[in-house]
Design a protein around this motif. Sequence first.
Motif, mmCIF file in Angstrom:
data_model
loop_
_atom_site.group_PDB
_atom_site.id
_atom_site.type_symbol
_atom_site.label_atom_id
_atom_site.label_comp_id
_atom_site.label_asym_id
_atom_site.label_seq_id
_atom_site.Cartn_x
_atom_site.Cartn_y
_atom_site.Cartn_z
ATOM 1 N N ARG A 186 -7.621 -0.979 -7.672
ATOM 2 C CA ARG A 186 -6.507 -1.774 -7.172
ATOM 3 C C ARG A 186 -6.393 -1.711 -5.647
ATOM 4 O O ARG A 186 -6.023 -2.695 -4.992
ATOM 5 N N PHE A 187 -6.791 -0.575 -5.060
ATOM 6 C CA PHE A 187 -6.644 -0.403 -3.615
ATOM 7 C C PHE A 187 -7.663 -1.224 -2.817
ATOM 8 O O PHE A 187 -7.282 -1.908 -1.861
ATOM 9 N N LEU B 270 0.822 -1.210 0.000
ATOM 10 C CA LEU B 270 0.000 0.000 0.000
ATOM 11 C C LEU B 270 0.856 1.261 0.000
ATOM 12 O O LEU B 270 0.571 2.224 -0.720
ATOM 13 N N GLU C 297 2.455 1.663 -3.368
ATOM 14 C CA GLU C 297 1.424 2.038 -4.355
ATOM 15 C C GLU C 297 1.086 3.532 -4.237
ATOM 16 O O GLU C 297 0.989 4.236 -5.239
ATOM 17 N N VAL C 298 0.884 4.005 -3.015
ATOM 18 C CA VAL C 298 0.559 5.422 -2.813
ATOM 19 C C VAL C 298 1.723 6.298 -3.279
ATOM 20 O O VAL C 298 1.514 7.335 -3.927
#
Length: 532
Positions: A436-437, A363, A366-367
Amino acid sequence: MSLFRKNRKKLKTSPQEQNGNEKTKLSSDLQDSITYINELLGKNDDFVYRDFYIFGSIPAYLCYFSEQANPSEINTDILKPLMYPPEHIQKNLPDESKLVDVIIKEVLYQSRVKTETKWDVLIDNLFLGDTIILIQGQDVGLQLGTRKLKERSIDEPRTELVVLGPREGFVEQLGTNIGLLRYRLPIPDLVIQTTKIGKLTKTKVAVCYIKGITNPELVKEVEDRLSKIEFDSVLDSGIIEQFIEDNPYSPFPQIQTTERPDRVVGNLIEGRVAILTQGSPFALLLPTVFSQFYQTTEDYTNRFLMGNFIRIIRVMALVFSLIFPSLYVSFIAFNPELLPTEFAVAVSGGRAGVPFPAVIEVLVIEVAMEILREATVRLPQQVGGALSIVGVLIIGQAAVEAGFASPVTVVVIALATIGSFATPVYTAAFALRMLRFPILMLAGLFGLYGVVIGAILILNHMLSLQSFGVPYMSPVSPPDKEGMKDVVVRGPLWKMKNRPGFLQAQDKNRVGAKTQELRDRRRVPGPVDEGK
């Protein structure tokens, strides 16, 4: 005393208010009209007006906006012939009832001339670059097309690049975009109907379709939705899209945007409707199904074997970018036994010393990737390229060396990000990035079960969507034989005989009998065959 030398006193009421029921009509008294238009627009520095005499004796008033109109055209084609008319008119001046008709047909060198009796129409076109002429004793105004708007030259589209295909893209001027469509569809059946939307912007919007192919009910529904838009400003086609789409709370776009004229023409021929907006280089195509978002112009301009190979790669990248990070988290955190032993050992060794669980690690990366992507887009092009290289190489390597993330995690996120770039339509790629999240969180909570649950929820949502009455997953669900020839793989063009059934086109046939004969005929004997 001359009309122009009188002291122009301000009227207590405008000419419209004096006319009672005809509040929007022009007055035949030139003095009243001049006073009204000067009170309305006279404070603008770019508002140009001139008093003059038609044929040397009839008072008239000309006005325009200097930055919108072409002054040389006004001087040469309008003022000069009106002030110095032909000899036969100088000798025999026309009657007041025939004056406007004589000016239009015998005097002016302008081909774009209209008469108008309503103030609101004249003022609207004045802002768009037209020149207005008011004449003493006439309750109509002359509206002359003298627009001089600077526009961007036709260039290659920025968001939909192709290797093999046309290089032209839409620009911000609606007239130029309509011309690009007319150039590719030189048929009388191409219908373009315009309207204005926006209480303040009065943006011109064009609805385009092919008469005899497009379903009339679809055209009627589009026009009905557009007519109900009451909003102050319509500055781009994206604002119209938000008002007319079926489900505004869905992450998936139900209307396709494109800046390619060839794509618009291809969809019009299939039976869709296109919406062009003044000031926007993007056209709206509707109805839209999900399969359109991974199709490109090259799929049809290339030979079908090459086009199918590229499309399959594109579909794999789409699925890969959506679920690959979630599968990685579920394997590492819940089901490591599903991985090959050597790979599992390598992954566990790489994650040694990472202080976060796999889902938190993914996560965070990704962010960070989304922040880097957004920063790259918003910065100037010269700086943005350098930032992307710094972000990928230096920051990624520093995160791995600091034990903040494992090398495998960085590789997984990088591959998923690259896969999202393979989706040719930006709005669809953005929807996959958002989805996706939640799938990643489900994978962190339930492992592979969470990935499967997330995929089922997304698929169920897509099956429930519609775009102007057409199911979003057409032609897969409900199944359509002709449409299935152009979903994951595309059949040869001569095999796609009919238009997709889900569009309910009036003319379903698109391949002629001679074309079928061309592809089905036997090989023509050559010199070698004759010598045998």
